[in-house]
Design a protein around this motif. Structure first.
Motif, PDB file in Angstrom:
ATOM      1  N   PRO A  55       0.632  -1.249   0.052  1.00 27.93           N
ATOM      2  CA  PRO A  55       0.145   0.022  -0.021  1.00 27.93           C
ATOM      3  C   PRO A  55       0.840   1.205   0.088  1.00 27.93           C
ATOM      4  N   GLU A  56       1.969   1.358   0.795  1.00 32.10           N
ATOM      5  CA  GLU A  56       2.805   2.375   0.762  1.00 32.10           C
ATOM      6  C   GLU A  56       3.436   2.708  -0.552  1.00 32.10           C
ATOM      7  N   SER A  57       4.109   1.765  -1.133  1.00 30.28           N
ATOM      8  CA  SER A  57       4.697   1.875  -2.412  1.00 30.28           C
ATOM      9  C   SER A  57       3.561   2.311  -3.642  1.00 30.28           C
ATOM     10  N   LEU A  58       2.059   2.094  -3.417  1.00 29.22           N
ATOM     11  CA  LEU A  58       1.333   2.354  -4.431  1.00 29.22           C
ATOM     12  C   LEU A  58       0.429   3.687  -3.933  1.00 29.22           C
ATOM     13  N   GLU A  59       0.953   4.201  -2.851  1.00 28.95           N
ATOM     14  CA  GLU A  59       0.516   5.262  -2.321  1.00 28.95           C
ATOM     15  C   GLU A  59      -1.051   5.180  -2.081  1.00 28.95           C
ATOM     16  N   LEU A  60      -1.444   3.974  -1.328  1.00 26.92           N
ATOM     17  CA  LEU A  60      -2.901   3.686  -1.124  1.00 26.92           C
ATOM     18  C   LEU A  60      -3.188   3.860   0.272  1.00 26.92           C
ATOM     19  N   ASN A  61      -4.445   4.630   0.521  1.00 24.16           N
ATOM     20  CA  ASN A  61      -4.665   4.719   1.887  1.00 24.16           C
ATOM     21  C   ASN A  61      -5.715   3.514   2.206  1.00 24.16           C
ATOM     22  N   VAL A  62      -5.208   2.417   2.889  1.00 21.87           N
ATOM     23  CA  VAL A  62      -6.186   1.177   3.340  1.00 21.87           C
ATOM     24  C   VAL A  62      -5.739   0.964   4.724  1.00 21.87           C
ATOM     25  N   PRO A  63      -6.692   0.103   5.339  1.00 22.51           N
ATOM     26  CA  PRO A  63      -6.519   0.002   6.767  1.00 22.51           C
ATOM     27  C   PRO A  63      -5.866  -1.059   7.577  1.00 22.51           C
ATOM     28  N   PHE A  64      -5.093  -1.743   6.450  1.00 21.66           N
ATOM     29  CA  PHE A  64      -3.984  -2.920   6.945  1.00 21.66           C
ATOM     30  C   PHE A  64      -3.183  -2.999   5.545  1.00 21.66           C
ATOM     31  N   ASP A  65      -1.933  -3.754   6.047  1.00 21.89           N
ATOM     32  CA  ASP A  65      -0.976  -3.814   5.090  1.00 21.89           C
ATOM     33  C   ASP A  65      -1.164  -5.064   4.475  1.00 21.89           C
ATOM     34  N   PHE A  66      -0.765  -5.228   3.028  1.00 18.59           N
ATOM     35  CA  PHE A  66      -0.452  -6.338   2.139  1.00 18.59           C
ATOM     36  C   PHE A  66       0.447  -6.243   1.207  1.00 18.59           C
ATOM     37  N   LYS A  67       0.642  -7.499   0.666  1.00 17.00           N
ATOM     38  CA  LYS A  67       1.787  -7.428  -0.280  1.00 17.00           C
ATOM     39  C   LYS A  67       1.063  -7.826  -1.788  1.00 17.00           C
ATOM     40  N   SER A  68       1.376  -7.252  -2.711  1.00 19.95           N
ATOM     41  CA  SER A  68       0.840  -7.548  -4.135  1.00 19.95           C
ATOM     42  C   SER A  68       2.039  -7.864  -4.828  1.00 19.95           C
ATOM     43  N   ILE A  69       1.819  -9.268  -5.275  1.00 21.03           N
ATOM     44  CA  ILE A  69       2.866  -9.979  -6.307  1.00 21.03           C
ATOM     45  C   ILE A  69       2.308 -10.194  -7.760  1.00 21.03           C
ATOM     46  N   ILE A  70       3.194  -9.804  -8.720  1.00 18.87           N
ATOM     47  CA  ILE A  70       2.843 -10.116 -10.054  1.00 18.87           C
ATOM     48  C   ILE A  70       4.036 -11.044 -10.518  1.00 18.87           C
ATOM     49  N   ILE A  71       3.318 -12.112 -10.824  1.00 20.10           N
ATOM     50  CA  ILE A  71       4.236 -13.450 -11.301  1.00 20.10           C
ATOM     51  C   ILE A  71       4.394 -13.543 -12.790  1.00 20.10           C
ATOM     52  N   THR A  72       5.503 -13.111 -13.386  1.00 20.31           N
ATOM     53  CA  THR A  72       5.575 -13.028 -14.914  1.00 20.31           C
ATOM     54  C   THR A  72       5.818 -14.451 -15.381  1.00 20.31           C
ATOM     55  N   PRO A  73       5.755 -14.845 -16.830  1.00 17.43           N
ATOM     56  CA  PRO A  73       6.049 -16.118 -17.329  1.00 17.43           C
ATOM     57  C   PRO A  73       7.356 -16.818 -17.174  1.00 17.43           C
ATOM     58  N   ASP A  74       8.424 -15.815 -17.180  1.00 18.98           N
ATOM     59  CA  ASP A  74       9.592 -16.217 -17.085  1.00 18.98           C
ATOM     60  C   ASP A  74       9.996 -16.477 -15.675  1.00 18.98           C
ATOM     61  N   MET A  75       9.217 -16.781 -14.641  1.00 23.11           N
ATOM     62  CA  MET A  75       9.499 -17.356 -13.484  1.00 23.11           C
ATOM     63  C   MET A  75       9.081 -18.678 -13.021  1.00 23.11           C
ATOM     64  N   ASP A  76       9.957 -19.754 -13.017  1.00 27.11           N
ATOM     65  CA  ASP A  76       9.453 -21.159 -12.851  1.00 27.11           C
ATOM     66  C   ASP A  76       8.826 -21.203 -11.636  1.00 27.11           C
ATOM     67  N   GLY A  77       8.248 -22.452 -11.291  1.00 25.77           N
ATOM     68  CA  GLY A  77       7.741 -22.855  -9.861  1.00 25.77           C
ATOM     69  C   GLY A  77       8.532 -22.619  -8.804  1.00 25.77           C
ATOM     70  N   MET A  78       9.865 -22.836  -8.515  1.00 26.01           N
ATOM     71  CA  MET A  78      10.545 -22.506  -7.402  1.00 26.01           C
ATOM     72  C   MET A  78      10.913 -21.276  -7.147  1.00 26.01           C
ATOM     73  N   ALA A  79      10.986 -20.499  -8.348  1.00 27.27           N
ATOM     74  CA  ALA A  79      11.140 -18.948  -8.254  1.00 27.27           C
ATOM     75  C   ALA A  79       9.676 -18.230  -7.795  1.00 27.27           C
ATOM     76  N   GLN A  80       8.648 -18.800  -8.232  1.00 27.41           N
ATOM     77  CA  GLN A  80       7.580 -18.142  -7.684  1.00 27.41           C
ATOM     78  C   GLN A  80       7.403 -18.478  -5.995  1.00 27.41           C
ATOM     79  N   LEU A  81       7.695 -19.934  -5.595  1.00 27.52           N
ATOM     80  CA  LEU A  81       7.778 -20.119  -4.240  1.00 27.52           C
ATOM     81  C   LEU A  81       8.773 -19.265  -3.690  1.00 27.52           C
ATOM     82  N   ALA A  82       9.838 -19.118  -4.064  1.00 24.72           N
ATOM     83  CA  ALA A  82      10.924 -18.188  -3.342  1.00 24.72           C
ATOM     84  C   ALA A  82      10.400 -16.543  -3.221  1.00 24.72           C
ATOM     85  N   SER A  83       9.846 -16.162  -4.395  1.00 26.65           N
ATOM     86  CA  SER A  83       9.217 -14.855  -4.306  1.00 26.65           C
ATOM     87  C   SER A  83       8.289 -14.678  -3.188  1.00 26.65           C
TER      88      SER A  83
END
Length: 286
Positions: free
Chosen positions: A171-199
């Protein structure tokens, strides 16, 4: 998928009655910063909201997600290896699925099979309530799925988090005013399964995953991007939880944290204020 739903509603009176009752659902809105929160009165959800999740209660009741204990009318269909898609008989929205592990095992970890499920359910968000984050059946591994457009937080994330903001955003990096923290993740096609899990693990934090203090969402957006939203949790239920005067029977899971607070009791639907909602999110979230 519509054929599956129609078949279940034709054969299962309990589910049919509860889906028809959604047409009488009451709803109002409260705006907290950039997030418009829906307050929804769902009397049938008392089964989930009021569920006893202590070890003694779980041990004394048969697991309702195990195939041998399900109603005979409830049939499943394979959606991923080791997982069955079921119609949720106590729906919050007109399309509401429960996705259960075929083996009885605890509600733990972060099921990467949610990615496969999301790919099989276009237009839907697959979500996972950690065992200490709103899960009403923490003894059997399961996810759920509803239409993405029903969830205000998912709509807000799609609007504000593009690849130009990086693969991971808050929320901070997106300059959003929301009442709790969250992480938004975009997984792109070049990331394999293990990279997804690590991310996922590095972004969310292993402690939240291991302790079941997490609400997680996975979906494919309209541009074909795989998205994950993770909400770290502080409490399973807020301090106001209860049915006494001044209390509210609200047990926030993924749908509540995504911006639709479910109130089985009419008094809670009518009395919840902006401050009440903010306090619930502040206590349960981070």
């Amino acid at each position: 998928m519509l054929e599956f739903i129609d078949g279940q509603l034709a054969e299962w009176p309990l589910a049919r009655d509860n889906y028809q009752a959604l047409g009488r659902t009451e709803r109002r809105s409260i705006q907290l910063g950039d997030l418009i929160i829906g307050i929804q009165h769902n009397p049938a959800r008392i089964v989930s909201t009021g569920a006893k999740t202590d070890a003694k209660s779980l041990a004394e009741r048969p697991c309702f997600l195990c195939e041998r204990n399900r109603p005979p009318q409830q049939v499943g269909m394979k959606i991923a290896e080791g997982w069955e898609l079921l119609l949720n008989p106590f729906p919050i929205f007109p399309t509401h699925f429960t996705i259960v592990s075929k083996t009885h095992q605890p509600q733990e970890g972060f099921p990467l099979d949610m990615v496969t499920m999301a790919e099989k359910l276009p237009g839907h968000t697959v979500f996972f309530n950690g065992k200490r984050s709103g899960a009403s059946c923490p003894d059997h591994l399961h996810c759920q799925a509803v239409k993405t457009h029903e969830l205000p937080l998912m709509r807000l994330i799609e609007k504000k988090h593009g690849l130009d903001s990086g693969r991971v955003a808050s929320p901070e990096s997106l300059e959003l005013n929301v009442p709790f923290d969250f992480k938004s993740i975009i997984i792109t096609p070049d990331m394999d399964g293990m990279a997804q899990l690590a991310s996922i693990e590095s972004t969310i934090g292993k402690s939240y995953i291991n302790e079941g203090k997490l609400n997680a969402f996975v979906w494919i957006d309209g541009n074909g991007l795989l998205r994950i939203c993770a909400i770290p949790r502080n409490l399973h239920r807020p301090s106001c939880y209860g049915t006494e005067e001044g209390q509210h029977l609200i047990s926030p899971g993924c749908i509540d944290m995504a911006g639709v607070i479910i109130t089985p009791l009419k008094k809670d639907y009518e009395s919840l204020t902006e401050d009440d909602v903010r306090n619930i999110y502040s206590e349960c979230g981070i």
